[in-house]
Scaffold this active site. Structure first.
Site, short mmCIF file in Angstrom:
data_model
loop_
_atom_site.label_atom_id
_atom_site.label_comp_id
_atom_site.label_asym_id
_atom_site.label_seq_id
_atom_site.Cartn_x
_atom_site.Cartn_y
_atom_site.Cartn_z
N ASP A 55 -3.47 8.17 -1.07
CA ASP A 55 -3.79 7.25 -0.30
C ASP A 55 -5.16 6.48 -0.48
O ASP A 55 -5.48 5.46 -0.41
CB ASP A 55 -3.53 7.86 1.16
N HIS A 107 0.74 -1.29 -0.06
CA HIS A 107 0.10 0.04 0.00
C HIS A 107 1.01 1.27 0.11
O HIS A 107 0.55 2.24 -0.98
CB HIS A 107 -0.82 0.07 1.24
N GLU A 131 0.17 5.60 12.75
CA GLU A 131 -1.06 5.43 13.01
C GLU A 131 -1.04 3.98 13.31
O GLU A 131 -1.68 3.36 14.15
CB GLU A 131 -2.01 5.45 11.69
N ASP A 132 -0.14 3.01 12.59
CA ASP A 132 -0.26 1.65 12.62
C ASP A 132 1.01 1.06 13.28
O ASP A 132 1.02 -0.19 13.47
CB ASP A 132 -0.23 1.02 11.29
N HIS A 152 3.06 7.36 5.47
CA HIS A 152 1.94 7.94 5.80
C HIS A 152 1.22 7.18 6.95
O HIS A 152 0.42 7.74 7.56
CB HIS A 152 1.01 8.33 4.71
N ASP A 161 -22.50 8.34 -28.80
CA ASP A 161 -22.37 8.34 -30.16
C ASP A 161 -21.78 9.56 -30.63
O ASP A 161 -20.91 9.58 -31.51
CB ASP A 161 -23.65 8.33 -30.59
#
Ligand code: MN
Length: 756
Positions: A160, A69, A97-98, A93, A281
């Site tokens: 992201d 990611h 957070e993770d 990024h 068309d």
């Protein structure tokens, strides 16, 4: 620390651009040391390696290693031409957070710029969108911009989101829908606002796919069915144009059918209530050439090859759109007799059209940010200016102004209701403003506020992202204090409005009290009923005197302002504006006559011209009488004081307080016995009976004596102070003459602070 040792466990295929970076960074690695500025490649590679190690062992829902990611996000930013710091932020990024890494550590390892970008993206990730209406979505977008501060943060966030949308398939249906809705409401419009059509289209199409799967599938099917026949039609036209361009010596970089994205077809069908084939068309071609000049030459070639449709040519090269979009547009009759749309542009114009603001990097910094003389801050503000200039899809001037205003960061504060709606407020707003924004009744019964779950004083200023909850109580009501910390005019207005309505009687009484203190008790009631006071009220923008008093009572208007207007009215006094004048107490009969007289004659009967309808009195210091030049003085508390001109007390009176007045000659000749108190002092030889003689002389002339006081001292002349009532100056002079005739009188003078 600067050494890149790619972990052998990298088990995902790396994109070519990243491989190149790794090669560059290794090449310069031989003499790398801690003091040296990190090269771009070095920064990018370190960010990748760092993220790779931290996300080790984490997997996405799809089962892929998590690092896929950030690599994809960084790749999108790389393709947009983002700076090394942005690409690094793309890798990093999600780490705050993770993982256990703190934002401070990011700053230490990768510098302030990367830190700022990662911090911004992390902050935005915490916002939970629950958009329900278009206006709510717009508020979210504004808050997003306000919180991001740096547009590059938003671009990282968009990258992201784009990758998350591309990989949304694996999510449970409900989550998919929620994320897709959020993307359609918030992120696609943001990409649009930044002019990054490239992102916008894909975000829209992916949202479309998850939100209206059936319609999406149909259109997708139609497009692929039609593709062959459309391509056949276009292929002929393309071949003809390619040939002709070559003959004309124009280097054509690309000529192809213009891709239409699915969601825009769908929207067009919805808007125009048309069937798919009616929209699709229309054939369209895009020609990309090298120079501006070639664009025009290519246009000539197109118009030569096919018959142009009048009114379809638009020159956005000579006259770029406000968002800097440039192209030549024309419409011609194609081979099948149907309209063919043609766009002609250079590669740079094409990039600006596709990438919006991001195209700026490619062309202004030419990808070499080592030599870039723009500092991070400069770049941030360049972006801001660009954003202001590159307004997209503007419908009219107002929208333009609004959007410029939208994009001035920190212009507004955005806070949440407990339900998750976003409320925009002026900077510096407090819970009071918030309460009144929700509803007037919420404001009027506000008893307290919680911000982010904690009780705070109502005067606390709200910050972006605060969750605000207002406690209400039935019997709570606004306090006048609130006016001191309410920021928005709407809240202030409603607080005042509440006072106006619910406290009217109190306010009227308070206003009355204030005004009475200034103007004096005597005759105050009739003064309030006078035309003069009515015109004061009107001058202060009130309908009635009572409204004026109420306004004065709750502080909507100041006492000073009322008094100033009153002085103005007094000065400009019209003789017709009359209420019952002040009469000496012995003139009760005259008083009655006056009441019975018709209004017009009353006017001319007023003894003094210039104070009609106002409270006034004759000054005790100089006791003016008709026949003497007089002047009025606006006093604090006693109405207008009438002085003789030249009275000593006038010397320290401000000019604005003087009111021109004069005796009314009509009143002088009226039958009514107006008299005025005058004090005189007589110096006489002390002889028994001298006072009696004086009093009898006065009595002979029909003059009332209000008081008499005699002071005697052995061997001194007697001093007699007399208070007499006099009609006018000639009568007083007559009195003086008569008394001076008496043998024992040494001197007679009028008492008063005046130069006679
Ligand atoms: Mn992410």
């Amino acid at each position: 620390m600067s050494t890149i040792v790619l972990n052998s466990s990298v088990n995902i295929p790396l994109p070519d651009w990243l491989k190149k970076c790794i090669v560059h960074s290794s090449a310069s690695n031989g003499n790398a040391d801690n003091d040296r500025k990190f090269s771009d490649a070095n920064l990018i590679c370190r960010a990748f390696e760092f993220a790779h190690q931290l996300h080790q062992g984490q997997y996405r829902k799809s089962g892929e290693p998590y690092i896929c990611h950030p690599v994809a996000v960084a790749g999108l930013l790389h393709d947009l031409g983002g700076s090394p710091a942005m690409i690094a932020a793309g890798f990093l990024h999600d780490v705050v957070e993770d993982t256990d890494i703190t934002i401070e550590q990011i700053g230490e390892l990768f510098g302030a710029e990367v830190r700022q970008l990662v911090e911004g993206v992390t902050k935005l990730s915490k916002i939970n969108f629950k958009s329900k209406t278009e206006s709510q979505a717009e508020n979210f977008r504004r808050m997003f911009l306000a919180m991001a501060q740096d547009i590059r943060v938003i671009v990282v966030k968009l990258a992201d989101r784009l990758h998350n949308m591309r990989t949304l398939q694996v999510m449970p249906d409900e989550k998919r829908r929620r994320i897709a809705q959020e993307t359609r409401d918030i992120f696609a419009p943001l990409a649009n606002r930044l002019g990054i059509w490239h992102f916008k289209w894909e975000l829209e199409d992916l949202s479309f796919k998850y939100l209206e799967p059936e319609a999406f599938r149909q259109i997708q099917q139609h497009v692929s069915e039609k593709r062959t026949s459309r391509e056949e039609k276009l292929a002929k036209a393309t071949a003809i144009l390619r040939d002709r361009l070559q003959q004309a010596g124009i280097k054509c970089l690309d000529i192809s059918g213009r891709p239409k994205h699915l969601y825009s077809i769908y929207q067009k069908m919805q808007r125009q209530q048309k069937e798919f084939h009616e929209i699709y068309d229309l054939a369209a071609l895009r020609i990309i050439v090298e120079t501006n000049e070639e664009c025009y030459r290519a246009l000539a070639v197109v118009h030569d090859a096919f018959r142009p449709i009048p009114g379809r040519f638009k020159d956005y090269i000579g006259l770029p759109k406000p968002n800097r979009y440039q192209s030549l547009h024309t419409g011609v009759i194609g081979l099948t007799g149907r309209p063919l749309e043609v766009q002609i542009r250079t590669m740079e114009m094409h990039h600006i059209a596709e990438y919006g603001i991001a195209a700026h990097w490619k062309y202004k910094e030419t990808g070499n940010s080592n030599n870039s003389h723009l500092s991070a801050t400069d770049e941030k503000f360049t972006w801001l200016r660009q954003l202001l200039e590159w307004q997209s899809d503007l419908k009219d001037a107002q929208e333009y102004l609004d959007s410029v205003k939208d994009n001035l960061f920190e212009d507004d504060v955005y806070v949440f209701t407990p339900k998750g709606d976003v409320i925009p407020l002026s900077p510096g707003s407090t819970s009071i403003d918030f309460a009144y924004h929700i509803h007037t009744e919420v404001g009027n019964h506000c008893a307290g506020a919680k911000v982010n779950g904690r009780m705070v004083p109502l005067s606390t200023r709200l910050q972006n992202g605060d969750i605000v909850e207002i406690m209400t109580q039935k019997n709570s009501h606004p306090s006048l204090d609130w006016l001191n910390f309410a920021r928005t005019s709407a809240a202030k207005y409603r607080i005042k409005q509440w006072y106006k309505r619910s406290r009217r009687e109190e306010n009227v009484a308070r206003g009355r009290e204030l005004l009475e203190k200034e103007l004096g008790k005597t005759g105050f009631d009739s003064l309030l009923k006078s035309d003069a006071m009515q015109s004061v009220a009107e001058k202060c923008n009130y309908h009635s005197v009572e409204d004026l008093l109420a306004g004065l009572g709750y502080g909507e208007i100041t006492l000073n302002l009322v008094l100033n207007r009153w002085r103005e009215v007094v000065k400009a006094q019209q003789p017709l504006a009359v209420v019952q004048p002040f009469l000496p107490k012995e003139s009760a009969a005259a008083n009655k006559a006056l009441r019975d007289a018709p209004a017009t004659s009353r006017a001319s009967d007023s003894p003094i011209v210039g104070v009609e309808g106002l409270v006034y009195h004759l000054a005790g210091c100089c006791t003016p009488i008709p026949g003497e030049p007089i002047i009025g003085v606006v006093t604090r508390g006693k109405g207008i004081s009438i002085h003789r001109q030249g009275c000593h007390n006038l010397e320290c009176v401000e000019y604005e307080r003087l009111v021109p007045v004069c005796w009314n000659p009509a009143a002088e000749h009226s039958s009514r016995p107006y008299t005025y108190p005058v004090n005189i002092q007589i110096e006489a030889l002390d002889r028994v009976g001298v006072l009696k003689d004086i009093l009898s002389r006065l009595s002979d002339q029909g003059i009332n004596v209000r008081y008499a006081q005699v002071k005697t001292a052995i061997g001194q002349p007697a001093l007699m102070d007399l208070g007499i009532d006099i009609r006018d100056r000639p009568q007083l002079e007559q009195v003086f003459v008569q008394i001076k005739k008496m043998s024992d009188i040494l001197n007679i003078r009028r008492v008063g602070q005046i130069n006679e």
